[in-house]
Design an enzyme around this catalytic site. Structure first.
Site: not given
Length: 261
Positions: A112, A132
């Site tokens: 990210e 995640e």
């Protein structure tokens, strides 16, 4: 060299930011707040035009959130600082180019962080993933951004499965601008940064502001915003000395001297 997890170096108009937090360059809340301060300082410094963000070492760019800190009780919604996680995700008003030089694995929040940059260069051994899902964590920034950068189904494949994407595949989808041998990565990032640092800063600001403010709109509504003079950076270009300098330099067959005003 200090014990800080963030090393910075100014090279003329370029700021190099290196995440150096052994063993894997993971980011905890304190590191994220420091990164936000660094990138806000870059944004606000009129002498700086371009930033490079990279990781120390050859194996990791950044694996994202420090899960050891999480296991010790640091909450997923901790205060990550002025720019959000990693200092770039939500930093307001950042209208200068940022280059990510991804030297190794960019995982979770590290991925990210990379896609928060404007240009991504990757070493041949770089890999990307959003694992995640495997630890029950929501990849918020990637869920908001990734489907805007690569095809929807490729983005959902990464988000839902946590699979790895090699640098060459990332390049194929247009996520990465160039894939380079590891020993050429930083040199190429610096070469590109120097090229941009020599460019017209007001135009770069107008490009970034326009994309940020209109990407959710139909094209005609973007034109309407410009005609209503609702994009300050665009208006700054139109009234600038630099615009006049650019046209004069073209007519005089010389290199323009950009002053940022």
């Amino acid at each position: 060299m200090t014990d800080s997890p963030i090393h910075t170096e100014r090279r003329g108009k370029v700021l190099e930011v290196t995440l150096n937090r052994p063993p894997a360059n993971a980011i905890d809340a304190a590191t994220s707040r420091l990164m936000g301060e660094v990138f806000a300082g870059f944004r606000d410094d009129p002498e700086l035009r371009v930033a490079i963000v990279t990781g120390a070492g050859e194996k990791f760019f950044c694996p994202g959130w420090d899960l050891k800190a999480a296991a010790a009780g640091e909450a997923a919604d901790s205060d990550y600082g002025v720019g959000g996680f990693g200092g770039l995700q939500e930093l307001p008003g950042l209208d200068k180019p940022v280059i990510a030089a991804v030297n190794g694995m960019a995982v979770g929040g590290g991925f990210e962080l990379a896609i928060s940059a404007d240009l991504i260069l990757a070493a041949e051994q770089a890999r990307f993933a959003l694992p995640e899902i495997n630890v029950g964590v929501f990849a918020d920034a990637a869920t908001l951004k990734l489907h805007r950068l690569i095809p929807y189904h490729v983005a959902l494949d990464m988000l839902l499965t946590g699979r790895w994407m090699a640098a060459e595949e990332a390049h194929r989808w247009g996520l990465v601008s160039e894939v380079l041998p590891a020993d050429r990565l930083l040199a190429r990032a610096r070469e590109l940064a120097d090229l941009l640092a020599d460019g017209p800063p007001l135009v770069f600001a107008a490009i970034k502001e326009t994309i940020r403010m209109t990407r959710h709109l139909p094209v005609q509504e973007g034109f309407d915003m410009m005609r209503r003079k609702e994009l300050p950076a665009v208006e700054a270009v139109n009234r600038s000395e630099d615009q006049l300098e650019g046209t004069r330099a073209f007519a005089e067959k010389r290199k323009p001297v950009w002053k940022g005003r």
